[in-house]
Design a protein around this motif. Sequence first.
Motif, PDB file in Angstrom:
ATOM      1  N   ILE A  18      15.626  10.422  20.134  1.00  0.00           N
ATOM      2  CA  ILE A  18      14.282  10.965  19.901  1.00  0.00           C
ATOM      3  C   ILE A  18      14.370  12.390  19.378  1.00  0.00           C
ATOM      4  CG2 ILE A  18      12.168  11.717  21.071  1.00  0.00           C
ATOM      5  CD1 ILE A  18      12.578   9.252  22.948  1.00  0.00           C
ATOM      6  N   ARG A  39      15.810  12.439  15.724  1.00  0.00           N
ATOM      7  CA  ARG A  39      14.792  11.949  14.782  1.00  0.00           C
ATOM      8  C   ARG A  39      13.744  13.010  14.503  1.00  0.00           C
ATOM      9  NH1 ARG A  39      10.403   8.109  17.210  1.00  0.00           N
ATOM     10  NH2 ARG A  39      10.015  10.142  18.201  1.00  0.00           N
ATOM     11  N   ASP A  40      13.237  13.625  15.564  1.00  0.00           N
ATOM     12  CA  ASP A  40      12.165  14.611  15.396  1.00  0.00           C
ATOM     13  C   ASP A  40      12.663  15.859  14.679  1.00  0.00           C
ATOM     14  OD1 ASP A  40      10.592  12.781  16.690  1.00  0.00           O
ATOM     15  OD2 ASP A  40      10.461  13.899  18.585  1.00  0.00           O
ATOM     16  N   GLY A  85       8.181  10.122  23.055  1.00  0.00           N
ATOM     17  CA  GLY A  85       8.833   9.849  21.785  1.00  0.00           C
ATOM     18  C   GLY A  85       9.193   8.414  21.476  1.00  0.00           C
ATOM     19  N   LYS A 109      10.560   9.227  10.553  1.00  0.00           N
ATOM     20  CA  LYS A 109       9.471   8.422  11.114  1.00  0.00           C
ATOM     21  C   LYS A 109       9.967   7.166  11.830  1.00  0.00           C
ATOM     22  CE  LYS A 109       6.409  11.215   9.383  1.00  0.00           C
ATOM     23  NZ  LYS A 109       5.641  12.126  10.291  1.00  0.00           N
ATOM     24  N   GLY A 141      12.773  15.255  11.098  1.00  0.00           N
ATOM     25  CA  GLY A 141      11.485  14.948  10.492  1.00  0.00           C
ATOM     26  C   GLY A 141      11.349  13.519  10.012  1.00  0.00           C
TER      27      GLY A 141
END
Length: 327
Positions: A186, A189-190, A247, A195, A193
């Motif tokens: 999580i 990924r965040d 997330g 999806k 950036g």
Amino acid sequence: MFDLKELERAHAIVGQAVPATPARGWPLLAERLGTEVVVKHENHTPIGAFKVRGGLVYLGRLKRERPNTPGIISATRGNHGQSLAFAASRHGVPAVIYVPRGNSVEKNRAMKAFGAELVEHGEDFQAAREEAERRAQFAGLHMVPSFHPNLVLGVATYALELFRAAPDLDILYVPIGQGSGICGCIMARDLLGLKTEIVGVQSTEAPSYALSFAAGTIVTTETSNTLADGMATRIPDADAFALIRKGASRIIQVTDDEVAAAIRAYWTDTHNLAEGAGAAALAAALQEKSKLGGKRVGLVLSGGNIDFDLFKRWVMADAPQAQKVVA
């Protein structure tokens, strides 16, 4: 918890001992699922599991911040303990690892081979952890938890590798034990950036995070009797749960029979051996096969450390027969 620069620095630290693991597509798995698949092979690390990354980052920071630490202690069902034993040996730090009675014989041997003092205590992971915490207090040892920001930072390095190799994944299935792996995914990924939808996977026999996710608050279970010992958690970590709730899109529960079928599928389709938790992501994807058409799917094969005896009794037998033998 950390930023992208910290994650990249952690990746450099991990890379001194662990080369980047493959993120590979397999045609037969793609045929089985009816869509494109990318497998992140954390079964290819020096301990055969993703946890080694967290141990290396945690011990590295501990030695810098507390160079006179007399030793570490922790509890595990196997891969966390192997990670700490491996990292502690590289830093010259004594390690004491508690495991429940009846724990994986081969994981126990591996921890001792990496230099740890192994102690068997209690009937499950929770009992072993509580005893390790008591010993840490009276022996002056540093207690390493199963979930910690530095552990997440370390294991997130596999997610960084995966998302940079396959930034267009539509969905990623990740097994959940105490939560560091999915939290690392999580976070990565965040920070990048992206999806990608992240889906957690738990055993029907140890569904504490799945029940908590559905309830919106922490739910514990009385038992965690899954053969997939890497997912055998009764009490969720509050920090891990908060990040997963925010997330992840959902948590799927898979049966031991479904996991055994997924272990067999990994072997026949890729000739990779997966442990129970390592095959859980594939088991979940197979459960959701009808929803995956046209999507690019990621699977975390988190480890390959399964005892040969368990493999024979559980995986090589037909599912109904395996249940009879285990019972």
